[in-house]
Scaffold this motif. Structure first.
Motif, PDB file in Angstrom:
ATOM      1  N   SER A  84      85.357  39.866  11.591  1.00 48.30           N
ATOM      2  CA  SER A  84      86.187  39.948  10.395  1.00 48.30           C
ATOM      3  C   SER A  84      87.437  40.815  10.547  1.00 48.30           C
ATOM      4  O   SER A  84      88.192  40.955   9.586  1.00 48.30           O
ATOM      5  N   VAL A  85      87.674  41.388  11.696  1.00 37.67           N
ATOM      6  CA  VAL A  85      88.801  42.315  11.870  1.00 37.67           C
ATOM      7  C   VAL A  85      90.126  41.608  11.596  1.00 37.67           C
ATOM      8  O   VAL A  85      90.375  40.505  12.076  1.00 37.67           O
ATOM      9  N   ARG A  86      90.930  42.270  10.788  1.00 36.09           N
ATOM     10  CA  ARG A  86      92.287  41.765  10.516  1.00 36.09           C
ATOM     11  C   ARG A  86      93.218  42.956  10.335  1.00 36.09           C
ATOM     12  O   ARG A  86      92.779  44.086  10.199  1.00 36.09           O
ATOM     13  N   ASP A  87      94.506  42.690  10.353  1.00 34.88           N
ATOM     14  CA  ASP A  87      95.533  43.725  10.179  1.00 34.88           C
ATOM     15  C   ASP A  87      95.387  44.870  11.175  1.00 34.88           C
ATOM     16  O   ASP A  87      95.583  46.041  10.828  1.00 34.88           O
ATOM     17  N   ALA A  88      95.048  44.567  12.410  1.00 35.11           N
ATOM     18  CA  ALA A  88      94.829  45.611  13.416  1.00 35.11           C
ATOM     19  C   ALA A  88      96.144  46.051  14.049  1.00 35.11           C
ATOM     20  O   ALA A  88      96.984  45.223  14.411  1.00 35.11           O
TER      21      ALA A  88
ATOM     22  N   ALA B 201      88.192  45.629   8.170  1.00 37.15           N
ATOM     23  CA  ALA B 201      87.035  44.820   8.568  1.00 37.15           C
ATOM     24  C   ALA B 201      85.974  44.898   7.476  1.00 37.15           C
ATOM     25  O   ALA B 201      85.990  45.798   6.636  1.00 37.15           O
ATOM     26  N   LYS B 202      85.057  43.963   7.521  1.00 35.54           N
ATOM     27  CA  LYS B 202      83.969  43.957   6.546  1.00 35.54           C
ATOM     28  C   LYS B 202      82.934  45.015   6.897  1.00 35.54           C
ATOM     29  O   LYS B 202      82.668  45.272   8.066  1.00 35.54           O
ATOM     30  N   ASN B 203      82.344  45.582   5.849  1.00 36.27           N
ATOM     31  CA  ASN B 203      81.273  46.553   6.048  1.00 36.27           C
ATOM     32  C   ASN B 203      79.919  45.839   6.084  1.00 36.27           C
ATOM     33  O   ASN B 203      79.858  44.607   6.075  1.00 36.27           O
ATOM     34  N   GLY B 204      78.833  46.581   6.082  1.00 35.65           N
ATOM     35  CA  GLY B 204      77.493  46.014   6.140  1.00 35.65           C
ATOM     36  C   GLY B 204      77.121  45.188   4.930  1.00 35.65           C
ATOM     37  O   GLY B 204      76.169  44.405   4.974  1.00 35.65           O
ATOM     38  N   PHE B 205      77.852  45.338   3.820  1.00 36.10           N
ATOM     39  CA  PHE B 205      77.578  44.573   2.602  1.00 36.10           C
ATOM     40  C   PHE B 205      78.429  43.314   2.502  1.00 36.10           C
ATOM     41  O   PHE B 205      78.355  42.590   1.520  1.00 36.10           O
ATOM     42  N   GLY B 206      79.277  43.076   3.517  1.00 35.81           N
ATOM     43  CA  GLY B 206      80.089  41.861   3.545  1.00 35.81           C
ATOM     44  C   GLY B 206      81.424  41.942   2.851  1.00 35.81           C
ATOM     45  O   GLY B 206      82.117  40.933   2.716  1.00 35.81           O
ATOM     46  N   GLY B 207      81.829  43.114   2.416  1.00 34.47           N
ATOM     47  CA  GLY B 207      83.118  43.273   1.751  1.00 34.47           C
ATOM     48  C   GLY B 207      84.113  44.012   2.630  1.00 34.47           C
ATOM     49  O   GLY B 207      83.740  44.881   3.415  1.00 34.47           O
ATOM     50  N   TYR B 208      85.387  43.647   2.476  1.00 32.28           N
ATOM     51  CA  TYR B 208      86.432  44.362   3.204  1.00 32.28           C
ATOM     52  C   TYR B 208      86.580  45.759   2.613  1.00 32.28           C
ATOM     53  O   TYR B 208      86.522  45.948   1.399  1.00 32.28           O
ATOM     54  N   THR B 209      86.780  46.743   3.462  1.00 33.43           N
ATOM     55  CA  THR B 209      86.833  48.136   3.033  1.00 33.43           C
ATOM     56  C   THR B 209      88.251  48.685   2.894  1.00 33.43           C
ATOM     57  O   THR B 209      88.424  49.810   2.458  1.00 33.43           O
ATOM     58  N   GLY B 210      89.251  47.927   3.292  1.00 32.89           N
ATOM     59  CA  GLY B 210      90.612  48.444   3.324  1.00 32.89           C
ATOM     60  C   GLY B 210      90.890  49.011   4.707  1.00 32.89           C
ATOM     61  O   GLY B 210      90.017  49.037   5.575  1.00 32.89           O
ATOM     62  N   LEU B 211      92.110  49.462   4.915  1.00 33.97           N
ATOM     63  CA  LEU B 211      92.478  49.968   6.234  1.00 33.97           C
ATOM     64  C   LEU B 211      91.676  51.206   6.598  1.00 33.97           C
ATOM     65  O   LEU B 211      91.562  52.139   5.815  1.00 33.97           O
ATOM     66  N   SER B 212      91.114  51.195   7.790  1.00 35.71           N
ATOM     67  CA  SER B 212      90.423  52.347   8.368  1.00 35.71           C
ATOM     68  C   SER B 212      91.220  52.807   9.572  1.00 35.71           C
ATOM     69  O   SER B 212      91.835  51.991  10.262  1.00 35.71           O
ATOM     70  N   THR B 213      91.187  54.094   9.826  1.00 36.90           N
ATOM     71  CA  THR B 213      91.879  54.653  10.984  1.00 36.90           C
ATOM     72  C   THR B 213      90.872  55.423  11.829  1.00 36.90           C
ATOM     73  O   THR B 213      90.121  56.242  11.304  1.00 36.90           O
ATOM     74  N   VAL B 214      90.862  55.110  13.107  1.00 37.64           N
ATOM     75  CA  VAL B 214      90.016  55.832  14.053  1.00 37.64           C
ATOM     76  C   VAL B 214      90.874  56.243  15.247  1.00 37.64           C
ATOM     77  O   VAL B 214      91.885  55.619  15.546  1.00 37.64           O
TER      78      VAL B 214
ATOM     79  N   ALA C 102      93.101  41.638  18.920  1.00 38.66           N
ATOM     80  CA  ALA C 102      91.955  41.708  18.013  1.00 38.66           C
ATOM     81  C   ALA C 102      91.489  40.316  17.590  1.00 38.66           C
ATOM     82  O   ALA C 102      90.334  40.137  17.218  1.00 38.66           O
ATOM     83  N   LYS C 103      92.352  39.323  17.703  1.00 33.85           N
ATOM     84  CA  LYS C 103      91.952  37.934  17.372  1.00 33.85           C
ATOM     85  C   LYS C 103      90.861  37.439  18.314  1.00 33.85           C
ATOM     86  O   LYS C 103      90.104  36.525  17.975  1.00 33.85           O
ATOM     87  N   GLN C 104      90.737  38.052  19.490  1.00 34.31           N
ATOM     88  CA  GLN C 104      89.669  37.686  20.429  1.00 34.31           C
ATOM     89  C   GLN C 104      88.304  37.924  19.812  1.00 34.31           C
ATOM     90  O   GLN C 104      87.326  37.269  20.186  1.00 34.31           O
ATOM     91  N   LEU C 105      88.211  38.840  18.874  1.00 32.88           N
ATOM     92  CA  LEU C 105      86.925  39.161  18.251  1.00 32.88           C
ATOM     93  C   LEU C 105      86.384  37.995  17.428  1.00 32.88           C
ATOM     94  O   LEU C 105      85.186  37.902  17.203  1.00 32.88           O
ATOM     95  N   GLN C 106      87.246  37.103  17.019  1.00 29.09           N
ATOM     96  CA  GLN C 106      86.809  35.942  16.232  1.00 29.09           C
ATOM     97  C   GLN C 106      86.151  34.883  17.117  1.00 29.09           C
ATOM     98  O   GLN C 106      85.538  33.962  16.611  1.00 29.09           O
ATOM     99  N   ASN C 107      86.272  35.040  18.431  1.00 29.90           N
ATOM    100  CA  ASN C 107      85.738  34.051  19.369  1.00 29.90           C
ATOM    101  C   ASN C 107      84.500  34.551  20.104  1.00 29.90           C
ATOM    102  O   ASN C 107      84.293  34.223  21.244  1.00 29.90           O
TER     103      ASN C 107
END
Length: 132
Positions: A54-58, A81-94, A126-131
């Motif tokens: 589900s990663v987007r806007d990376a 990205a989506k969290n464990g409940f299936g919802g997008y959490t907004g931008l995260s920074t690590v 990050a689009k590779q994660l969809q494959n």
């Protein structure tokens, strides 16, 4: 007593200036992230995220070399990205340390990632994660 307080305040401010100068020096040496580093970030996302599909806007920051430590630095990543409940959490920074090309540690919202002078780049890999 008043003199002691003034001396302590002056020393504290001098310490802040040194830290700010060190950070400025590190940021001045920032470099665009290499293709290998970008790929390492994508590989780490596969194992660290609940739903890597589900990663987007990376985006990825510049590589910030550590002063006096060859082959050592820091990089930041922002993503949604989506969290464990299936919802997008907004931008995260690590952020993560990079030592000899390997990622070491994962830090949520590190201060280095908030610096206005830090450059950010799209992370189309990050689009590779969809494959998976």
């Amino acid at each position: 007593m008043k003199r002691l307080t003034i001396v302590a305040a002056a020393l504290a401010l001098a310490g802040c200036t040194t830290s700010a100068e060190q950070i400025d020096k590190q940021i001045a040496g920032q470099q665009p992230p290499s293709a290998a580093l970008r790929q390492k970030i994508v590989e780490a996302a596969r194992t660290e995220l609940k739903d890597p599909y589900s990663v987007r806007d990376a985006t990825i920051s510049s590589y910030i070399p550590a002063p006096g430590k060859p082959n050592t630095g820091f990089v930041c990543v922002r993503y949604n990205a989506k969290n464990g409940f299936g919802g997008y959490t907004g931008l995260s920074t690590v952020g993560t340390n990079v030592i000899n090309g390997e990622l070491r540690g994962l830090f949520q919202n590190p201060y280095q990632c908030t610096l206005a002078s830090l450059h950010w780049y799209p992370l189309p890999e990050a689009k590779q994660l969809q494959n998976l």
